[in-house]
Enzyme design. Structure first.
Site, PDB file in Angstrom:
ATOM      1  N   SER A  91       2.031  -6.695  -4.715  1.00 24.96           N
ATOM      2  CA  SER A  91       2.050  -7.981  -5.418  1.00 24.96           C
ATOM      3  C   SER A  91       3.352  -8.099  -6.213  1.00 24.96           C
ATOM      4  O   SER A  91       4.434  -8.074  -5.618  1.00 24.96           O
ATOM      5  CB  SER A  91       0.802  -8.084  -6.305  1.00 24.96           C
ATOM      6  OG  SER A  91       0.534  -9.424  -6.651  1.00 24.96           O
ATOM      7  N   HIS A 225      -6.749  -9.676  -1.733  1.00 26.54           N
ATOM      8  CA  HIS A 225      -5.478  -9.328  -2.345  1.00 26.54           C
ATOM      9  C   HIS A 225      -5.387  -7.833  -2.658  1.00 26.54           C
ATOM     10  O   HIS A 225      -4.309  -7.240  -2.577  1.00 26.54           O
ATOM     11  CB  HIS A 225      -5.278 -10.155  -3.619  1.00 26.54           C
ATOM     12  CG  HIS A 225      -3.891 -10.087  -4.173  1.00 26.54           C
ATOM     13  ND1 HIS A 225      -2.782 -10.454  -3.453  1.00 26.54           N
ATOM     14  CD2 HIS A 225      -3.429  -9.664  -5.385  1.00 26.54           C
ATOM     15  CE1 HIS A 225      -1.692 -10.288  -4.192  1.00 26.54           C
ATOM     16  NE2 HIS A 225      -2.061  -9.803  -5.357  1.00 26.54           N
TER      17      HIS A 225
END
Length: 248
Positions: A91, A225
């Site tokens: 990320s 995610h």
């Protein structure tokens, strides 16, 4: 600043043939990778980067911007030249890894053996966003939505005052980052995403190919995610994959 301020190696492996340096997501820290050192193959030593403003660096100021953060991490890593090195960033950590690799390769002359970027759009496709400007409750809701926490820790009295400043500062870095064109990477890059990730899809992840001349591969794993919480072993395989070859 001394390298020991930035780097944590929970399970040293002096005979390992590869060092993997891990960079965390927004709100994350070196401890996110605590279990990786012992779980990774014997030939892989895991080092995690500790961003300022959290855990044992809680009293230190946050990075003023991406350029400053990348430059300081690169300076710490430049001292580790005893074995092939791969950067892994998830990320926010993915774009930090990219910028650190740029500094290492083209300012400090320290080539890498690969960069693995996880759960993040390419630098030329910034996600934007305004989470860093939202009220505390909304920031916590976003963390829970992404899957990085259940939110229970941040419901403990006093916990938000300790943890939310770093989380907000990281979201600011992630959301305000803008790619500055220039010399790109010359090492292999592997982009990795979860098939159900709402933050990046395969088409967006494929744009990472434009940021290296050293070869590119895209891998997907089931999950959202934070797919890597369930697929760490498969991620370890990428560090020895042909898509991230070691330099001769």
């Amino acid at each position: 600043m001394h390298a020991s301020s930035w780097l944590r190696c929970r399970t040293p492996k002096p005979s390992a043939g590869t060092r993997v340096v891990c960079l965390a997501h927004a709100g994350g820290s070196a401890s996110f990778y605590n279990s990786w050192g012992s779980a990774a193959p014997a030939g892989v030593e895991v080092v995690a980067v500790q961003y300022p403003g959290r855990e044992d660096r809680l009293s230190e100021p946050f990075a003023e911007g991406m350029a400053q953060l990348a430059s300081r991490i690169a300076a710490a890593l430049s001292t580790l030249d005893d074995r092939p090195t791969i950067l892994f960033g998830h990320s926010l950590g993915a774009v930090v890894a990219y910028e650190v690799a740029r500094v290492l390769g083209h300012r400090l002359g320290r080539p890498l053996d690969g960069v693995v970027v996880s759960g993040r759009r390419a630098p030329s496709d910034p996600p934007g966003g305004g989470v860093h400007l939202m009220p505390d409750d909304a920031v916590v809701e976003e963390l829970v939505r992404l899957g990085g926490t259940t939110g229970e820790l941040l419901d403990i009295p006093g916990a938000r005052e300790v943890f939310l400043p770093a989380i907000r500062a990281d979201f600011r870095l992630a959301e305000t980052y803008r790619h500055v064109p220039g010399v790109e990477l010359d090492c292999p890059v592997t982009a990795v995403i979860g098939t159900e990730d709402t933050e990046v899809d395969a088409g967006q992840a494929a744009l990472w190919a434009a940021h290296t001349s050293g070869g590119f591969a895209l891998r997907t794993f089931p999950g959202g995610h934070f797919y890597l919480l369930d697929h760490a072993a498969a991620v370890f395989d990428l560090f020895a994959s042909p898509s991230v070859p070691k330099r001769g």
